[in-house]
Design a protein around this motif. Structure first.
Motif, PDB file in Angstrom:
ATOM      1  N   GLU A  12     -10.443  12.318   7.651  1.00 12.02           N
ATOM      2  CA  GLU A  12     -10.979  13.464   6.702  1.00 12.02           C
ATOM      3  C   GLU A  12     -10.556  12.806   5.229  1.00 12.02           C
ATOM      4  OE1 GLU A  12      -8.296  16.510   8.593  1.00 12.02           O
ATOM      5  OE2 GLU A  12      -6.957  16.359   7.049  1.00 12.02           O
ATOM      6  N   TRP A  13     -10.814  13.595   4.154  1.00 11.75           N
ATOM      7  CA  TRP A  13     -10.731  13.518   2.878  1.00 11.75           C
ATOM      8  C   TRP A  13      -8.888  12.767   2.643  1.00 11.75           C
ATOM      9  CZ3 TRP A  13     -11.685  18.094   4.755  1.00 11.75           C
ATOM     10  CH2 TRP A  13     -13.117  18.543   4.659  1.00 11.75           C
ATOM     11  N   TYR A  14      -8.795  11.901   1.870  1.00 12.85           N
ATOM     12  CA  TYR A  14      -9.684  11.450   0.630  1.00 12.85           C
ATOM     13  C   TYR A  14      -9.512   9.940   1.391  1.00 12.85           C
ATOM     14  CZ  TYR A  14     -10.861  15.179  -1.998  1.00 12.85           C
ATOM     15  OH  TYR A  14     -11.421  16.253  -2.623  1.00 12.85           O
ATOM     16  N   TYR A  15     -10.526   8.955   0.828  1.00  4.77           N
ATOM     17  CA  TYR A  15     -10.292   7.425   1.404  1.00  4.77           C
ATOM     18  C   TYR A  15      -9.647   6.573   0.279  1.00  4.77           C
ATOM     19  CZ  TYR A  15     -13.459   9.930   4.692  1.00  4.77           C
ATOM     20  OH  TYR A  15     -13.939  10.777   5.535  1.00  4.77           O
ATOM     21  N   ALA A  16      -8.883   5.742   0.825  1.00  5.41           N
ATOM     22  CA  ALA A  16      -8.097   4.630   0.147  1.00  5.41           C
ATOM     23  C   ALA A  16      -9.032   3.273  -0.134  1.00  5.41           C
ATOM     24  CB  ALA A  16      -6.698   4.321   0.640  1.00  5.41           C
ATOM     25  N   VAL A  17      -9.792   3.299  -0.915  1.00  6.20           N
ATOM     26  CA  VAL A  17     -10.997   2.289  -0.845  1.00  6.20           C
ATOM     27  C   VAL A  17     -11.423   1.911  -2.115  1.00  6.20           C
ATOM     28  CG1 VAL A  17     -12.758   4.111  -0.668  1.00  6.20           C
ATOM     29  CG2 VAL A  17     -13.201   1.839   0.227  1.00  6.20           C
ATOM     30  N   GLY A  18     -11.772   0.597  -2.403  1.00  9.08           N
ATOM     31  CA  GLY A  18     -12.296   0.052  -3.542  1.00  9.08           C
ATOM     32  C   GLY A  18     -12.016   0.522  -4.809  1.00  9.08           C
ATOM     33  N   ASP A  19     -12.780   1.165  -5.809  1.00  9.43           N
ATOM     34  CA  ASP A  19     -12.403   1.588  -6.956  1.00  9.43           C
ATOM     35  C   ASP A  19     -12.381   3.141  -6.965  1.00  9.43           C
ATOM     36  OD1 ASP A  19     -12.492  -1.006  -8.132  1.00  9.43           O
ATOM     37  OD2 ASP A  19     -14.532  -0.920  -8.255  1.00  9.43           O
TER      38      ASP A  19
ATOM     39  N   ILE B 132      -4.313   2.055  -4.070  1.00  3.66           N
ATOM     40  CA  ILE B 132      -3.456   1.794  -2.559  1.00  3.66           C
ATOM     41  C   ILE B 132      -4.170   0.863  -1.953  1.00  3.66           C
ATOM     42  CG2 ILE B 132      -2.831   2.878  -0.526  1.00  3.66           C
ATOM     43  CD1 ILE B 132      -3.168   5.545  -1.779  1.00  3.66           C
ATOM     44  N   ASP B 133      -5.533   0.793  -2.006  1.00  6.70           N
ATOM     45  CA  ASP B 133      -6.387  -0.325  -1.493  1.00  6.70           C
ATOM     46  C   ASP B 133      -6.145  -1.778  -2.225  1.00  6.70           C
ATOM     47  OD1 ASP B 133      -9.380  -0.821   0.430  1.00  6.70           O
ATOM     48  OD2 ASP B 133      -9.107  -2.218  -1.288  1.00  6.70           O
ATOM     49  N   ALA B 134      -6.271  -1.445  -3.627  1.00  3.42           N
ATOM     50  CA  ALA B 134      -5.981  -2.919  -4.562  1.00  3.42           C
ATOM     51  C   ALA B 134      -4.818  -3.584  -4.081  1.00  3.42           C
ATOM     52  CB  ALA B 134      -6.353  -2.403  -5.567  1.00  3.42           C
ATOM     53  N   ALA B 135      -3.658  -2.769  -4.021  1.00  3.47           N
ATOM     54  CA  ALA B 135      -2.324  -3.238  -4.020  1.00  3.47           C
ATOM     55  C   ALA B 135      -2.376  -3.996  -2.512  1.00  3.47           C
ATOM     56  CB  ALA B 135      -1.124  -2.125  -3.820  1.00  3.47           C
ATOM     57  N   ALA B 136      -2.739  -3.575  -1.414  1.00  6.44           N
ATOM     58  CA  ALA B 136      -2.755  -4.355  -0.076  1.00  6.44           C
ATOM     59  C   ALA B 136      -3.782  -5.509  -0.125  1.00  6.44           C
ATOM     60  CB  ALA B 136      -3.195  -3.519   1.076  1.00  6.44           C
ATOM     61  N   ARG B 137      -4.803  -5.527  -1.022  1.00 11.83           N
ATOM     62  CA  ARG B 137      -5.734  -6.606  -0.995  1.00 11.83           C
ATOM     63  C   ARG B 137      -5.272  -7.681  -1.629  1.00 11.83           C
ATOM     64  NH1 ARG B 137     -10.473  -5.673   1.457  1.00 11.83           N
ATOM     65  NH2 ARG B 137     -10.190  -3.530   1.549  1.00 11.83           N
ATOM     66  N   LYS B 138      -4.589  -7.287  -2.712  1.00  8.32           N
ATOM     67  CA  LYS B 138      -4.122  -8.371  -3.435  1.00  8.32           C
ATOM     68  C   LYS B 138      -3.115  -9.155  -2.660  1.00  8.32           C
ATOM     69  CE  LYS B 138      -1.647  -9.338  -7.892  1.00  8.32           C
ATOM     70  NZ  LYS B 138      -0.567 -10.479  -7.254  1.00  8.32           N
ATOM     71  N   VAL B 139      -2.255  -8.590  -1.977  1.00 10.83           N
ATOM     72  CA  VAL B 139      -1.307  -9.254  -1.147  1.00 10.83           C
ATOM     73  C   VAL B 139      -1.967 -10.261  -0.197  1.00 10.83           C
ATOM     74  CG1 VAL B 139       0.499  -8.967   0.755  1.00 10.83           C
ATOM     75  CG2 VAL B 139       0.635  -7.768  -1.281  1.00 10.83           C
ATOM     76  N   ILE B 140      -2.974  -9.623   0.558  1.00 14.17           N
ATOM     77  CA  ILE B 140      -3.702 -10.543   1.317  1.00 14.17           C
ATOM     78  C   ILE B 140      -4.659 -11.573   0.702  1.00 14.17           C
ATOM     79  CG2 ILE B 140      -5.886 -10.391   2.890  1.00 14.17           C
ATOM     80  CD1 ILE B 140      -4.800  -7.610   3.801  1.00 14.17           C
TER      81      ILE B 140
ATOM     82  N   ALA C 252       0.960  -1.110   0.062  1.00 14.80           N
ATOM     83  CA  ALA C 252      -0.123  -0.144  -0.106  1.00 14.80           C
ATOM     84  C   ALA C 252       0.816   1.432   0.090  1.00 14.80           C
ATOM     85  CB  ALA C 252      -0.914  -0.039   1.339  1.00 14.80           C
ATOM     86  N   ARG C 253       1.965   1.352   0.806  1.00 16.61           N
ATOM     87  CA  ARG C 253       2.786   2.372   0.815  1.00 16.61           C
ATOM     88  C   ARG C 253       3.438   2.703  -0.692  1.00 16.61           C
ATOM     89  NH1 ARG C 253       8.385   1.513   3.710  1.00 16.61           N
ATOM     90  NH2 ARG C 253       8.390   0.338   1.509  1.00 16.61           N
TER      91      ARG C 253
END
Length: 431
Positions: free
Chosen positions: A371-378, A337-345, A324-325
């Motif tokens: 606060e803004w913004y959120y590292a989420v989904g698409d 960012i979310d996708a990178a971490a989720r793939k590893v898991i 994610a980093r």
């Protein structure tokens, strides 16, 4: 880790784990020389006693930066096609004009147009208190208790030549206030002011980043000192008292959420009473504030020996946090960012999707913990340099345990830069 929304450091007060509440437990005032340890000893644990004040190196936001924020907001008003914005009591008001105002049913705030100084709206009986704080501009318009603040806002806009056009409403303003303004000025088109407010707040200045660094350093030092003082059999309240002592020694206000064993498989824990057990997973999470800027760190560890499964899950979460980093680079998208971490898991056997990694990767952080913004989904929100957000992947195995690691980071063209070093292992979380 935090709940949806942008509240600052109050997300788990229902658990009774606020560090500020330690005195009510009879466990000693934070920072007091006479503070007691949970066992009733007459002195602090050495690791906590060794902590010292951190605010001496913290530099508050300067007036010139507040002026620059107002100027940027006015530029964004023009770019977004808004003629003015109304900002009510809360963090955004503090961000722009350093005005600390308690939010209530009485409408108060600031009107900012594309040019000129901000105009302050307040009840008449609060005028003198407003005058004590106002530094940017000097125009204060008031309403009596038997008058409509919404009519006052509409009249003030007309006086500024805004009889028609578009008014931005800060997103945290209560609906009844926005509705009242709309009814008092039906010729105005009301829209969300988020492109202006987030457009300013989401990208941090060097001064803001410096305060966030101190806050994160303080939380990491607090957790390290508390971890050194932990013993099997301690309750959540015992740990709370240690955290209160630690933050008190450093001169900052902070909170902690602690969960143990099977309750760590619930990302926001449980209200059930818990005790630390040797060989069982423990999660500490939350942060502190330094001149209004907030940290948020999570550490997962075991006192004693961790099982091979615990170690394996911890290692997967470590690698997800690194991925994610690396994805948090300028020019990418928050969803990357979310996708990178989720793939590893998922590749580690804990997928697909949200099956075991049950929440988004992270949230923006600054004056508010969320606060803004959120590292989420698409999310297609572009990543800009100097955004700050949490990097907090987790794996949660129902009925067994959970592991979450959280650092906050600054986005750069080369990827994220963590404020604090990654936890190296589940048995030695601070190296």
């Amino acid at each position: 880790m935090a709940t949806q929304g942008r509240s600052t450091l109050d997300r788990r007060r229902f658990l009774g784990l606020s560090a500020a509440g330690a005195a009510a437990l009879g466990l000693g005032m934070a920072g007091s020389a006479a503070a007691q340890t949970p066992s009733g000893a007459s002195r602090m644990p050495p690791s906590i006693a060794a902590l010292g004040p951190v605010l001496g190196k913290a530099v508050p936001i300067a007036d010139d930066e507040y002026r620059a924020r107002l100027a940027k907001a006015q530029r964004l008003l023009a770019e977004q096609g808004m003629d003015a914005v109304f900002i009510g009591a809360g963090t955004t008001l503090r961000y722009f004009v350093d005005l600390n105002w308690w939010g209530s049913e009485r409408t108060a705030g600031v009107l900012l147009t594309r040019s000129g100084d901000p105009i302050y709206i307040t009840p008449e009986f609060e005028r003198s208190r407003a005058m004590e704080q106002v530094r940017f501009g000097s125009e204060i318009r008031t309403w009596q208790e038997n008058q409509s603040p919404f009519d006052l806002i509409a009249r003030t806009l007309r006086d500024r030549g805004i009889a028609t056009g578009t008014l931005g409403i800060e997103e945290q303003l209560p609906f009844f206030m926005a509705d009242g303004i709309g009814k008092a000025a039906p010729q105005l088109h009301l829209v969300s002011a988020t492109p202006v407010t987030a457009g300013c707040r989401a990208v941090k200045s060097e001064a803001e980043i410096a305060l966030l660094q101190i806050a994160n350093d303080a939380t990491l030092a607090c957790y390290h000192a508390v971890w050194q003082a932990l013993q099997p059999g301690m309750t959540q309240q015992d740990v709370q008292a240690l955290v209160a002592q630690a933050y008190g020694r450093m001169g900052v206000r902070g909170f902690v959420d602690i969960n143990v064993g099977k309750y760590t498989a619930q990302p926001h824990g449980s209200i059930e009473p818990q005790k630390i057990v040797e060989g069982t997973v423990v999660i500490l999470d939350d942060g502190c504030q330094v001149h209004g800027y907030t940290s948020d760190i999570t550490r997962t560890f075991v006192l004693g020996k961790a099982s091979d499964k615990m170690k394996r899950v911890f290692s997967i979460v470590q690698q997800a946090q690194i991925a994610a980093r690396e994805a948090a680079r300028t020019g990418g998208m928050m969803g990357d960012i979310d996708a990178a971490a989720r793939k590893v898991i998922a590749d580690g056997g804990y997928g697909p999707g949200y099956k075991y990694f049950t929440h988004r990767l992270g949230h923006g952080i600054g004056m508010d913990m969320h606060e803004w913004y959120y590292a989420v989904g698409d999310s297609r929100q572009p990543i800009l340099s100097n955004m700050t957000l949490s990097d907090e992947p987790g794996i949660y195995i129902p009925g067994e345990f959970g592991v979450r690691l959280e650092e906050c980071m600054v986005t750069t063209p080369a990827g994220g830069r963590w404020f604090t070093p990654q936890s190296p292992s589940i048995e030695l979380p601070f190296g």
